[in-house]
Design a protein around this motif. Structure first.
Motif, PDB file in Angstrom:
ATOM      1  N   LYS A   1       0.837  -1.211   0.000  1.00 39.06           N
ATOM      2  CA  LYS A   1       0.000   0.000   0.000  1.00 39.06           C
ATOM      3  C   LYS A   1       0.869   1.258   0.000  1.00 39.06           C
ATOM      4  CE  LYS A   1      -3.840   2.215   2.405  1.00 39.06           C
ATOM      5  NZ  LYS A   1      -3.248   3.545   2.335  1.00 39.06           N
ATOM      6  N   LYS A   2       1.923   1.231   0.804  1.00 40.46           N
ATOM      7  CA  LYS A   2       2.802   2.395   0.868  1.00 40.46           C
ATOM      8  C   LYS A   2       3.489   2.638  -0.473  1.00 40.46           C
ATOM      9  CE  LYS A   2       6.680   4.295   3.530  1.00 40.46           C
ATOM     10  NZ  LYS A   2       7.624   4.034   4.642  1.00 40.46           N
ATOM     11  N   GLN A   3       4.029   1.557  -1.054  1.00 41.42           N
ATOM     12  CA  GLN A   3       4.718   1.711  -2.342  1.00 41.42           C
ATOM     13  C   GLN A   3       3.755   2.065  -3.465  1.00 41.42           C
ATOM     14  OE1 GLN A   3       7.702  -1.292  -3.350  1.00 41.42           O
ATOM     15  NE2 GLN A   3       7.677  -2.027  -1.252  1.00 41.42           N
ATOM     16  N   SER A   4       2.576   1.431  -3.467  1.00 34.57           N
ATOM     17  CA  SER A   4       1.612   1.719  -4.529  1.00 34.57           C
ATOM     18  C   SER A   4       1.058   3.132  -4.412  1.00 34.57           C
ATOM     19  CB  SER A   4       0.470   0.705  -4.486  1.00 34.57           C
ATOM     20  OG  SER A   4      -0.240   0.782  -3.256  1.00 34.57           O
ATOM     21  N   ASP A   5       0.873   3.613  -3.168  1.00 40.77           N
ATOM     22  CA  ASP A   5       0.413   4.998  -2.996  1.00 40.77           C
ATOM     23  C   ASP A   5       1.471   5.984  -3.479  1.00 40.77           C
ATOM     24  OD1 ASP A   5      -1.937   4.093  -1.961  1.00 40.77           O
ATOM     25  OD2 ASP A   5      -1.399   4.418   0.138  1.00 40.77           O
ATOM     26  N   GLY A   6       2.753   5.680  -3.175  1.00 38.28           N
ATOM     27  CA  GLY A   6       3.826   6.540  -3.688  1.00 38.28           C
ATOM     28  C   GLY A   6       3.892   6.507  -5.196  1.00 38.28           C
ATOM     29  N   TYR A   7       3.715   5.320  -5.775  1.00 42.58           N
ATOM     30  CA  TYR A   7       3.719   5.191  -7.249  1.00 42.58           C
ATOM     31  C   TYR A   7       2.530   5.930  -7.851  1.00 42.58           C
ATOM     32  CZ  TYR A   7       3.698   2.940 -11.822  1.00 42.58           C
ATOM     33  OH  TYR A   7       3.686   2.701 -13.173  1.00 42.58           O
ATOM     34  N   LYS A   8       1.386   5.856  -7.175  1.00 42.64           N
ATOM     35  CA  LYS A   8       0.199   6.557  -7.666  1.00 42.64           C
ATOM     36  C   LYS A   8       0.432   8.064  -7.681  1.00 42.64           C
ATOM     37  CE  LYS A   8      -4.741   7.141  -6.785  1.00 42.64           C
ATOM     38  NZ  LYS A   8      -5.870   6.809  -5.875  1.00 42.64           N
TER      39      LYS A   8
END
Length: 449
Positions: free
Chosen positions: A313-320
């Motif tokens: 979630k943390k990485q995907s939110d940063g990628y988003k």
């Protein structure tokens, strides 16, 4: 036509002549070509105007706060396109003496350059026309990329396998919990089952018969005892009296034997039940230990899954956030170029073709226009210039030839004089050397005599 009889032309025509790069002094003598060259200049002007507008739009896409810089970029871009178009038109020179004038050698390289320029000119216009479509497609692509990123991270962290393991462990712990709650009813130990089967067989086959025998023996004894007691009611009965009656004694013995057989069988059942309970309790303890291990493994796996999900979630939110911030010109261009919308693509290429026609039109008009007064006048001026240059070169060559001849004669005369002087000097030196030698020879001869 005399100079004072030149056909009148407007200032607008003159301006477009300058834009077209025409030779004004020659064009003034060719009234039939006034409008032709003015039209060529007009097309170059329109092309440069479009280029400047597209440059301004492109500049505003990159830099939104620096208006002066954007205007400067638009002017530079317009001037660049103007220079290229003007150079392409002016580089085309027609020879009136050639009847078979081929267009392709001139047209093809200019057409390729026009395609490149039109492509860069159409991009900013496309971004204005398809702004909403580009925005919608970018949002859709960002969502797809975000979901794909989450899926890739899930695969990388092996979330699916861990989740399946959690589900498997939960089912196993639920099964063990159910087995513990139901107790010995679900005990799978073979020895326990054998003992339970023995107890059931005894309860079903042997114990009912023994109980029946005991009940019959009790009934027979009690019935005869009542008869015997009534018979002995007239006299006092003593324990010795009981022994004196053989039938009562026999019934009592049978009663005791039946009760003993029944009690021993109950004891056997109790012993078997005790063994079965011991085996069941051991199995329950092992099941509880196994459940505790499963619970521990489940807790570890659940903790791992939660930690990995938090990391995803943390990485995907940063990628988003990163992909949502990518709103630049390159992203918009790529999105529009790869947009799977037939209507958008057709309209985009129609805009490109319209700009291509505008860009190539000045060159095409110059090539397709038949030879006119201006071409003959330029041909005449070039020929006159060529002849004058040849005459001047000839005169210069003659003059240089005379100078070279004069220089050669002078050098020859000078060389002759020098050679004569050198000869005289060498002769004089030789005479002096001979005189000196003669003197020395006489002196030597006298010494020898």
């Amino acid at each position: 036509m005399k100079k004072n009889e030149e056909v009148h032309y407007s200032k607008i025509q003159y301006i477009f002549w300058v834009i077209a790069g025409s030779e004004i002094s020659a064009l003034k003598k060719c009234p039939n070509d006034y409008n032709r060259h003015a039209n060529i200049g007009l097309m170059i002007f329109i092309t440069s105007l479009f280029a400047g507008l597209m440059g301004y739009i492109a500049g505003k896409t990159f830099v939104k706060d620096n208006e002066i810089g954007v205007i400067g970029f638009a002017l530079v871009w317009a001037f660049l396109i103007f220079s290229l178009d003007r150079s392409m038109v002016n580089s085309i020179k027609k020879d009136p003496t050639i009847t078979d004038f081929r267009i392709l050698p001139y047209f093809v390289p200019r057409f390729i350059l026009a395609i490149i320029l039109s492509f860069f000119m159409s991009i900013p216009l496309d971004h204005i026309v398809f702004h909403e479509k580009i925005k919608f497609e970018m949002d859709k692509n960002n969502a797809q990329n975000w979901l794909k990123r989450q899926a890739d991270l899930s695969v990388g962290y092996n979330i699916k396998a861990d989740t399946l393991q959690v589900a498997r462990l939960e089912k196993e712990t639920e099964k063990l919990e159910d087995m513990i709650n139901k107790g010995c009813d679900l005990c799978p130990v073979a020895e326990y089952k054998n003992l339970k089967n023995q107890i059931n067989d005894i309860n079903r086959k042997e114990l009912p018969g023994l109980l029946n025998k005991k009940q019959i023996a009790d009934k027979n004894y009690n019935s005869y005892y009542k008869i015997w007691k009534n018979r002995q009611s007239q006299a006092d009965a003593t324990p010795q009296d009981f022994k004196s009656d053989s039938k009562l004694t026999s019934l009592n013995t049978a009663k005791r034997k039946a009760a003993g057989d029944y009690g021993r069988k109950l004891g056997e059942i109790s012993s078997l039940a005790s063994q079965a309970n011991r085996i069941c309790n051991d199995w329950l303890e092992e099941t509880k230990v196994s459940k505790a291990k499963k619970d521990s493994s489940l807790a570890v796996t659940q903790s791992k899954v939660r930690a990995n999900q938090d990391s995803i979630k943390k990485q995907s939110d940063g990628y988003k956030g990163m992909i949502e911030s990518m709103q630049g010109f390159d992203t918009q261009f790529t999105t529009l170029f790869l947009m799977p919308n037939a209507g958008v693509q057709v309209l985009k290429w129609l805009i490109f073709l319209a700009l291509l026609v505008i860009e190539i039109l000045p060159t095409y008009l110059k090539l397709k226009t038949p030879v006119g007064q201006y071409d003959w006048e330029m041909y005449k001026l070039e020929k006159v210039t060529e002849m004058e240059a040849k005459v001047k070169i000839k005169l210069l060559e003659d003059e240089l030839q005379k100078i070279e001849s004069y220089r050669s004669e002078k050098e020859i005369q000078l060389n002759k004089n020098l050679i004569d002087k050198v000869t005289d000097i060498e002769e004089a030196l030789a005479n002096e050397m001979l005189v000196e030698w003669e003197k020395k020879a006489r002196v030597e001869m006298i010494k020898n005599i």
